[in-house]
Design an enzyme around this catalytic site. Sequence first.
Site, PDB file in Angstrom:
ATOM      1  N   VAL A 120      45.069  39.532  44.144  1.00 15.44           N
ATOM      2  CA  VAL A 120      45.787  40.675  44.708  1.00 15.44           C
ATOM      3  C   VAL A 120      45.254  41.005  46.105  1.00 15.44           C
ATOM      4  CG1 VAL A 120      46.406  43.100  44.386  1.00 15.44           C
ATOM      5  CG2 VAL A 120      46.374  41.571  42.425  1.00 15.44           C
ATOM      6  N   CYS A 121      43.950  40.969  46.285  1.00 13.31           N
ATOM      7  CA  CYS A 121      43.367  41.249  47.609  1.00 13.31           C
ATOM      8  C   CYS A 121      43.792  40.176  48.607  1.00 13.31           C
ATOM      9  CB  CYS A 121      41.847  41.314  47.519  1.00 13.31           C
ATOM     10  SG  CYS A 121      41.232  42.609  46.424  1.00 13.31           S
ATOM     11  N   ASP A 122      43.852  38.942  48.154  1.00 14.44           N
ATOM     12  CA  ASP A 122      44.321  37.835  48.980  1.00 14.44           C
ATOM     13  C   ASP A 122      45.761  38.087  49.431  1.00 14.44           C
ATOM     14  OD1 ASP A 122      45.927  35.180  49.119  1.00 14.44           O
ATOM     15  OD2 ASP A 122      43.858  34.471  49.248  1.00 14.44           O
ATOM     16  N   SER A 146      37.698  42.597  46.606  1.00 11.99           N
ATOM     17  CA  SER A 146      37.163  41.315  47.078  1.00 11.99           C
ATOM     18  C   SER A 146      38.295  40.414  47.531  1.00 11.99           C
ATOM     19  CB  SER A 146      36.376  40.616  45.967  1.00 11.99           C
ATOM     20  OG  SER A 146      35.969  39.332  46.407  1.00 11.99           O
TER      21      SER A 146
END
Length: 171
Positions: free
Chosen positions: A63-65, A58
Amino acid sequence: MQTRANVITFHNQPLTLVGKELKPGDKAPDFTLLDNDLHPVSLKDFSGQVLIISAVPSLDTPVCDMETRKFNEEAAHLGDDVRILTVSMDLPFAQKRWCGNAGVERVQTLSDHKDASFGTAYGVLIQELRLLARCVFVIDKKGNITGIHLVKEVTNEPDYEAVLQMAKDAL
């Protein structure tokens, strides 16, 4: 549908992936995803380009950001023959909002929320969470997978240098 247990972990807890394990040399499976304006997108829409497809759980997680922002920065150095896609189960509206807030313009975000088409075809759908595992696929101009970087612990970042080198090698 095939499942694979204990392939990845989330906070050190084992998880199950749905779908066949892909390997370098395999033909990249087709998929149907939604872009930020709810238009369907498939693999054929990127024919003739090298693709870096970053699957993430997501965009609204740290971390995805960081990962998507990093690939957005790197996209400027890869040239017009390389496209970077970030695929998640986030709704297209959330992806559009996130991109606007983050200033991400070089990475195209695509949603797998409707059918989990990408997650199952690429073997990265997490059965227990209905999210995607953190995995980066590199696909060459002929539609073959030339590199796969599955991150074993979902909360860790990928090895960016290894992925970027795989993309450069695919050119």
